[in-house]
Write a protein that holds these residues in place. Structure first.
Motif, mmCIF file in Angstrom:
data_model
loop_
_atom_site.group_PDB
_atom_site.id
_atom_site.type_symbol
_atom_site.label_atom_id
_atom_site.label_comp_id
_atom_site.label_asym_id
_atom_site.label_seq_id
_atom_site.Cartn_x
_atom_site.Cartn_y
_atom_site.Cartn_z
ATOM 1 N N VAL A 1 -61.406 22.566 35.033
ATOM 2 C CA VAL A 1 -60.815 22.018 36.252
ATOM 3 C C VAL A 1 -61.649 20.862 36.783
ATOM 4 N N ALA A 2 -62.969 21.034 36.794
ATOM 5 C CA ALA A 2 -63.861 20.005 37.328
ATOM 6 C C ALA A 2 -65.247 20.190 36.738
ATOM 7 N N VAL A 3 -66.027 19.106 36.734
ATOM 8 C CA VAL A 3 -67.387 19.113 36.192
ATOM 9 C C VAL A 3 -68.312 18.417 37.183
ATOM 10 N N ASP A 4 -69.427 19.069 37.524
ATOM 11 C CA ASP A 4 -70.489 18.417 38.286
ATOM 12 C C ASP A 4 -71.400 17.719 37.292
ATOM 13 N N LEU A 5 -71.522 16.411 37.418
ATOM 14 C CA LEU A 5 -72.158 15.588 36.394
ATOM 15 C C LEU A 5 -73.180 14.650 37.023
ATOM 16 N N GLY B 1 -78.088 8.200 37.102
ATOM 17 C CA GLY B 1 -78.567 9.078 38.160
ATOM 18 C C GLY B 1 -77.523 9.395 39.198
ATOM 19 N N THR B 2 -76.357 8.757 39.102
ATOM 20 C CA THR B 2 -75.274 9.019 40.044
ATOM 21 C C THR B 2 -74.743 10.439 39.863
ATOM 22 N N VAL B 3 -74.559 11.150 40.980
ATOM 23 C CA VAL B 3 -74.048 12.517 40.958
ATOM 24 C C VAL B 3 -72.560 12.485 41.278
ATOM 25 N N ARG B 4 -71.756 13.108 40.409
ATOM 26 C CA ARG B 4 -70.314 13.074 40.573
ATOM 27 C C ARG B 4 -69.703 14.447 40.359
ATOM 28 N N ARG B 5 -68.594 14.681 41.051
ATOM 29 C CA ARG B 5 -67.715 15.801 40.720
ATOM 30 C C ARG B 5 -66.494 15.189 40.047
ATOM 31 N N VAL B 6 -66.351 15.413 38.762
ATOM 32 C CA VAL B 6 -65.326 14.753 37.972
ATOM 33 C C VAL B 6 -64.142 15.693 37.789
ATOM 34 N N ASP B 7 -62.954 15.210 38.144
ATOM 35 C CA ASP B 7 -61.727 15.949 37.878
ATOM 36 C C ASP B 7 -60.623 14.954 37.549
ATOM 37 N N ASP B 8 -59.396 15.435 37.458
ATOM 38 C CA ASP B 8 -58.298 14.564 37.056
ATOM 39 C C ASP B 8 -58.006 13.481 38.084
ATOM 40 N N THR B 9 -58.304 13.757 39.341
ATOM 41 C CA THR B 9 -58.065 12.761 40.388
ATOM 42 C C THR B 9 -59.184 11.738 40.444
ATOM 43 N N LEU C 1 -64.660 14.783 28.673
ATOM 44 C CA LEU C 1 -65.489 15.980 28.848
ATOM 45 C C LEU C 1 -64.810 17.218 28.279
ATOM 46 N N ARG C 2 -63.488 17.223 28.234
ATOM 47 C CA ARG C 2 -62.750 18.355 27.672
ATOM 48 C C ARG C 2 -62.708 18.247 26.150
ATOM 49 N N GLY C 3 -63.846 18.472 25.524
ATOM 50 C CA GLY C 3 -63.901 18.491 24.064
ATOM 51 C C GLY C 3 -64.788 17.446 23.449
ATOM 52 N N GLY C 4 -65.333 16.532 24.262
ATOM 53 C CA GLY C 4 -66.181 15.476 23.725
ATOM 54 C C GLY C 4 -67.656 15.798 23.716
ATOM 55 N N GLY C 5 -68.026 17.008 24.120
ATOM 56 C CA GLY C 5 -69.432 17.406 24.074
ATOM 57 C C GLY C 5 -70.250 16.834 25.215
ATOM 58 N N GLY C 6 -71.568 16.823 25.008
ATOM 59 C CA GLY C 6 -72.487 16.444 26.067
ATOM 60 C C GLY C 6 -72.893 14.993 26.071
ATOM 61 N N VAL D 1 -74.518 17.810 32.700
ATOM 62 C CA VAL D 1 -73.644 18.696 33.469
ATOM 63 C C VAL D 1 -74.505 19.748 34.162
ATOM 64 N N THR D 2 -74.293 19.914 35.464
ATOM 65 C CA THR D 2 -75.042 20.933 36.210
ATOM 66 C C THR D 2 -74.177 22.129 36.587
ATOM 67 N N ALA D 3 -72.852 21.946 36.627
ATOM 68 C CA ALA D 3 -71.935 23.056 36.920
ATOM 69 C C ALA D 3 -70.550 22.689 36.422
ATOM 70 N N ILE D 4 -69.727 23.707 36.257
ATOM 71 C CA ILE D 4 -68.372 23.509 35.754
ATOM 72 C C ILE D 4 -67.439 24.493 36.429
ATOM 73 N N GLU D 5 -66.197 24.090 36.591
ATOM 74 C CA GLU D 5 -65.167 24.976 37.133
ATOM 75 C C GLU D 5 -64.071 25.136 36.092
ATOM 76 N N LEU D 6 -63.695 26.379 35.838
ATOM 77 C CA LEU D 6 -62.702 26.700 34.816
ATOM 78 C C LEU D 6 -61.533 27.449 35.428
ATOM 79 N N GLU D 7 -60.354 27.210 34.886
ATOM 80 C CA GLU D 7 -59.170 27.964 35.293
ATOM 81 C C GLU D 7 -59.263 29.387 34.746
ATOM 82 N N LEU D 8 -58.820 30.346 35.555
ATOM 83 C CA LEU D 8 -58.752 31.746 35.137
ATOM 84 C C LEU D 8 -57.289 32.161 34.989
ATOM 85 N N PHE D 9 -57.085 33.256 34.251
ATOM 86 C CA PHE D 9 -55.733 33.693 33.924
ATOM 87 C C PHE D 9 -55.595 35.194 34.197
ATOM 88 N N PRO D 10 -54.424 35.634 34.670
ATOM 89 C CA PRO D 10 -54.240 37.058 34.958
ATOM 90 C C PRO D 10 -54.172 37.891 33.690
#
Length: 454
Positions: free
Chosen positions: A161-165, A170-178, A187-192, A197-206
């Motif tokens: 969903v989003a990546v803290d990068l 040295g610029t700190v960003r929260r990267v998402d589709d917007t 970032l979705r499959g291109g590696g490091g 990356v300092t944190a990541i948010e992932l979608e969860l499923f029921p």
């Protein structure tokens, strides 16, 4: 190391809240060691930043000293000696936050799937986890990531969903589709390659119920059992299946029913009720009597115990490939190739069934790892426990098999040595390289796998 670089690293150490270990110091060999103990990486320093400010300081110091920077949470996928590179271990970034209502999991870059899955227990939600609890959440997701839930919900990268990068600047960003659709695509499959990356948010499923485990069969039944598993994968595209063979060492520590034996194994995970899951398993059990049967209902926090994969670092030689065949003839070729390799030291070979959501175009345009056309992803390993083992010879029968049946397209996290060009179409590789050039024109940030061969 030049005096100027040594001075720059000493200055960096004095400015860090976290730690920095340099070559020659007592902690260096432990700090630099990757998951695969056969990889002898020797970075210019090993940094354990305490916070984002430390990451920024590391990037600034490396830039000034002409060094590179790479991040390895646990060292999975390490393939390089890292000469002239500062290695970051992000263990201090240990946040785990589950938003049940929003159905997201936020974790720091130092979190492995084991603790993350424990945090999900009782929520009625699942993440697209790897089967090993020691695999890092961020590392798996950035490198595509295949889960036993992927045939139902897609590859792990596509759940980002989003990546803290922290960018190379040295610029700190929260990267998402917007914020930056092209960067989050990479970032979705291109590696490091694109920052730290300092944190990541992932979608969860029921998931109200989970059923699965493994079935182990004697080698004599391998061909018909594997053929039946291939057929089951084709007919039930949402069912998680891990199809493989193993040779157990002839050691007293092995269970008597497995000691020294070659076996076929089928791992199965069904998101749903036990009765339906057992009906799927019965199609395999009708083919042959298993040596072992661990099928059971379980919760998401018990996923690692059900998979029961080794969790300790070890020296291995690995190989991965995307396979374009899944018929009865291929099952026979696979067993023949494994048996030939096992005589030379090959210990395991696994095939993850693809198809289902992994093959769907829906959403694939949002990630570098797109729809997977190959029906199977192969991974294999040789445990280098003796100097008498020749890993090239042991893996050669599988290389030959892949030469006959391999296809382009796959998941970097399932790849052995190689570059992203080994799994992605040229247009995807070019697009990744363009994003890399935009966010890191100086090439400061390194990744385990290059985008394309040098």
């Amino acid at each position: 190391m030049t005096d100027a670089r040594a001075t720059a690293l000493e200055d960096l150490r004095s400015n860090l809240t976290g730690t920095l270990v340099l070559p020659g110091e007592p902690e260096y060999d432990t700090a630099r060691s990757p998951w695969n103990l056969s990889v002898d990486q020797r970075p210019a320093a090993v940094a354990t930043p305490a916070d984002v400010a430390d990451v920024q300081a590391i990037l600034a110091a490396a830039t000034a000293a002409g060094l590179g920077v790479t991040t390895q949470p646990n060292g999975h996928g390490a393939t390089d000696d890292l000469e002239g590179v500062v290695l970051i271990r992000p263990s201090a970034f240990d946040e785990i936050t589950v938003d049940v209502e929003g159905r997201t999991l936020r974790v720091g870059a130092g979190v492995n799937w084991g603790p993350a899955l424990q945090a999900l227990d009782g929520t009625g939600l699942i993440g697209l986890a790897g089967s090993n609890p020691e695999v890092n959440v961020v590392g798996l997701a950035l490198n595509g990531g295949h889960s036993m839930f992927s045939r139902r919900h897609g590859l792990t990268a596509r759940s980002i969903v989003a990546v803290d990068l922290v960018e190379a600047s040295g610029t700190v960003r929260r990267v998402d589709d917007t914020d930056d659709a092209e960067l989050i695509w990479a970032l979705r499959g291109g590696g490091g390659h694109f920052g730290v990356v300092t944190a990541i948010e992932l979608e969860l499923f029921p998931a109200d119920a989970i059923f699965g485990g493994s079935l182990v069969f004697p080698s004599e039944a391998a061909v018909p059992v594997i053929s039946a598993a291939f057929a089951l994968a084709r007919e039930v595209p949402e069912l998680g299946l891990d199809i493989g063979m193993m040779k157990f060492p002839d050691l007293p520590v092995m269970p008597p029913h497995l000691r020294g034996r070659v076996v076929a194994s089928i791992g199965l995970v069904h998101l749903g009720d036990e009765a339906t899951g057992r009906a799927y398993a019965d199609r395999l059990l009708a083919v042959a009597e298993p040596i072992a049967n661990s099928l059971t209902t379980f919760t998401i926090g018990q996923l690692a115990a059900v998979a029961a994969e080794p969790t300790d670092p070890m020296p291995t030689a690995d190989f991965g490939a995307s396979i374009g065949s899944d018929d009865d003839a291929f099952a026979a070729e696979l067993v023949e190739a494994f048996l030939a390799g096992a005589e030379r030291g090959l210990m395991r070979c696994g095939l993850r069934a693809m198809g289902g959501a992994t093959a769907e175009e829906l959403g694939s345009e949002l990630s570098a790892v797109g729809a997977i056309r190959a029906p199977l992803l192969l991974s294999a390993g040789v445990l280098l426990v003796s100097p008498d083992i020749d890993p090239v010879a042991a893996l050669q029968p599988l290389h030959d098999l892949a030469d006959r049946h391999g296809v382009l397209g796959g998941v970097p996290s399932m790849l052995g040595a190689g570059t992203l060009a080994d799994v992605y179409e040229p247009a995807v590789v070019d697009r990744l390289a363009a994003v890399k050039q935009r966010v890191d024109p100086g090439g400061l940030i390194r990744s385990n796998r290059a985008i394309r061969p040098a």
